[in-house]
Design a protein around this motif. Structure first.
Motif, PDB file in Angstrom:
ATOM      1  N   GLY A  92       0.888  -1.424  -0.048  1.00 11.18           N
ATOM      2  CA  GLY A  92      -0.141   0.007  -0.128  1.00 11.18           C
ATOM      3  C   GLY A  92       0.980   1.303  -0.071  1.00 11.18           C
ATOM      4  N   THR A  93       0.299   2.326   0.749  1.00  6.47           N
ATOM      5  CA  THR A  93       1.193   3.597   0.609  1.00  6.47           C
ATOM      6  C   THR A  93       2.624   3.572   1.486  1.00  6.47           C
ATOM      7  OG1 THR A  93      -1.039   4.589   0.806  1.00  6.47           O
ATOM      8  CG2 THR A  93       0.956   6.070   1.414  1.00  6.47           C
ATOM      9  N   GLN A 142      -1.878  -0.080  11.949  1.00  4.39           N
ATOM     10  CA  GLN A 142      -1.950   1.240  11.425  1.00  4.39           C
ATOM     11  C   GLN A 142      -0.594   2.053  10.859  1.00  4.39           C
ATOM     12  OE1 GLN A 142      -4.575   3.733  13.737  1.00  4.39           O
ATOM     13  NE2 GLN A 142      -4.200   5.554  12.383  1.00  4.39           N
ATOM     14  N   ASP A 146      -3.196   4.685   6.754  1.00  6.80           N
ATOM     15  CA  ASP A 146      -3.500   3.265   6.299  1.00  6.80           C
ATOM     16  C   ASP A 146      -3.716   2.272   7.463  1.00  6.80           C
ATOM     17  OD1 ASP A 146      -3.264   3.886   3.685  1.00  6.80           O
ATOM     18  OD2 ASP A 146      -1.150   2.984   3.520  1.00  6.80           O
ATOM     19  N   TYR A 148      -4.791  -1.778   8.490  1.00  2.00           N
ATOM     20  CA  TYR A 148      -4.483  -3.136   8.029  1.00  2.00           C
ATOM     21  C   TYR A 148      -5.268  -4.032   9.189  1.00  2.00           C
ATOM     22  CZ  TYR A 148      -0.815  -1.529   5.092  1.00  2.00           C
ATOM     23  OH  TYR A 148      -0.043  -0.785   4.287  1.00  2.00           O
ATOM     24  N   LEU A 162      -5.564  -4.630   3.780  1.00  2.00           N
ATOM     25  CA  LEU A 162      -5.346  -3.137   3.833  1.00  2.00           C
ATOM     26  C   LEU A 162      -6.888  -2.820   3.559  1.00  2.00           C
ATOM     27  CD1 LEU A 162      -4.007  -0.433   3.616  1.00  2.00           C
ATOM     28  CD2 LEU A 162      -3.751  -0.759   1.055  1.00  2.00           C
ATOM     29  N   GLU A 165     -10.747   3.165   2.697  1.00  2.00           N
ATOM     30  CA  GLU A 165     -10.673   4.478   3.612  1.00  2.00           C
ATOM     31  C   GLU A 165     -12.136   4.493   4.360  1.00  2.00           C
ATOM     32  OE1 GLU A 165     -11.168   9.321   3.180  1.00  2.00           O
ATOM     33  OE2 GLU A 165     -10.380   8.151   1.409  1.00  2.00           O
TER      34      GLU A 165
END
Length: 438
Positions: A92-93, A142, A146, A148, A162, A165
């Motif tokens: 992810g990010t 966290q 993000d 999880y 993940l 939002e």
């Protein structure tokens, strides 16, 4: 042989000796970090899953709150040894999350224990994982904004999920609650807090205790085998993190209850809530006896598919028959949905940007803290950009970040104001009434 050529082996020997002398000093100077990835990811097409494991994996993958998912096996030796730093390999990010303040508790064996760590540089970020027989059965991570989930699909395999939002899918509560939130509430002046109210790292004395019935359906535990462990960890988060963080003098005592009825989840989230709440309608009637026997002030229903993350019957319960809420199992811990709905029952509203309603408490809103770009538990989407949700209720007497020891220099700001954003005051005042329901 020339003099220069005779000196060359001596120089090499001296360099090797110097390296051997310096290496132990260097290793003692810097914290030990896990450089090997603690999560061993397995491509979906290469995972040799049995039918039950495949079914669970598909359930998690197709869940509306799943953005991405990976199958993994934890390298248990990296978690069961005490280390100063562990770096989790995510996706992810944020690809990697360095964690310190590692804690290992409830150790029953080298393969069964509770593990947690906090971010070195970013205070909202953390990881909390429960291992059983080397399997990561439940957990949450966290990394900034993000979020999880860690869930078991049994047989030694787990998934790292993940989450999307946080959805803004709560229905307008007041319309379907028969206006029960319009009852008269206490609106006494705000209490004066001592300077110690800024110390958020201490466990406060519990002034009020509330009993919570947490019922779950057969469908919910069928699709999440370790749901009970997840719910227990959710309440541990509430009592050991959220409540002391917020300077809230409250303790929640859960009774976890499996519904015996062969209840089939159907209908809208409002319909499910009404089935749960209504007596003598032939659906989920056993709840009322279980609530009475457990002396539970509030009743929550955990559903496999609620049709939304959660729904409280009203904002501001004034009678026992209004203290009900339903929650989707996928959201209960991930988005703080369980405690979010409990806060609604105490009279807390979303941030004022999303909900300007001033009843039952004018000062009862959640808060978006703009300098640090964080939002408190009951806040929905804040203006302009994505705000990181943190385990705090709005409280003008609590500053965030919690201390100034972070390696990142950030301004400490109040998590609320006395005019419209003080969920802690709301919950404190309402808890005196709700705790007397049973």
């Amino acid at each position: 042989m020339s003099i220069g050529s005779r000196k060359f082996p001596i120089i090499i020997f001296q360099l090797i000796l110097l390296f051997l002398l310096i290496t132990p000093l260097v290793s003692c100077t810097f914290p030990t970090a896990t450089r090997t990835n603690p999560f061993d990811y397995i491509p979906e097409e290469e995972a040799d899953l049995k039918p039950d494991q495949e079914r669970l994996f598909r359930k998690y993958k197709n869940n509306p709150y799943t953005k991405e998912i990976r199958i993994f096996q934890p390298k248990i030796r990296y978690f069961n040894q005490r280390r100063e730093t562990v770096i989790l390999n995510l996706f992810g990010t944020q690809k990697y999350l360095p964690l310190s303040q590692i804690q290992i508790s409830e150790r029953k064996s080298p393969r069964t224990f509770h593990w947690s760590g906090k971010s070195i540089t970013d205070s909202p970020s953390y990881a909390d994982i429960r291992f059983k027989n080397s399997e990561a059965i439940t957990g949450q991570v966290q990394s900034r904004a993000d979020i999880y989930d860690i869930r078991s699909i049994t047989g030694g395999y787990s998934v790292l999920i993940l989450k999307v939002e946080e959805p803004d899918d709560e229905f307008k509560i007041d319309e379907q609650s028969n206006n029960s939130s319009s009852s008269t509430f206490s609106s006494s002046p705000a209490k004066t807090h001592s300077s110690q109210s800024l110390k958020t790292d201490i466990v406060l004395p519990y002034i009020v205790e509330e009993n919570i019935l947490v019922a779950y359906t057969k469908e919910a535990i069928t699709d999440e085998p370790y749901l009970i462990e997840t719910l227990n960890d959710t309440f541990e988060d509430i009592n050991k993190k959220i409540i002391p963080n917020s300077n809230l003098t409250l303790k929640l005592n859960p009774t976890i209850y499996e519904i015996k009825e062969d209840y089939i989840e159907s209908g809208t989230i409002k319909e499910k809530l009404n089935y749960f709440r209504n007596e003598n309608d032939g659906v989920l009637d056993e709840i009322h006896k279980a609530r009475s026997e457990s002396h539970s002030d509030i009743a929550l229903l955990i559903l496999n598919n609620a049709g939304g993350c959660g729904q409280a019957f009203t904002i501001g319960s004034t009678t026992p028959d209004t203290a009900f809420a339903v929650i989707d199992r996928s959201c209960a811990r991930s988005y703080f949905t369980l405690i979010h709905e409990v806060a609604h029952l105490h009279g807390s509203r979303h941030n004022i940007e999303r909900d300007p309603t001033e009843t039952p408490f004018k000062y009862g809103h959640a808060y978006c803290e703009r300098k640090n770009v964080v939002r408190t538990i009951v806040a929905k989407k804040c203006p302009d950009i994505v705000y990181t949700k943190i385990p705090y209720f709005s409280n003008p007497n609590v500053l965030y970040p919690p201390d100034t020891s972070s390696t990142q220099s950030r301004p400490r700001r109040p998590l609320g104001n006395i005019t419209y954003a003080d969920n802690v005051r709301v919950i404190t005042e309402s808890a005196q009434r709700i705790s007397q329901y049973y």
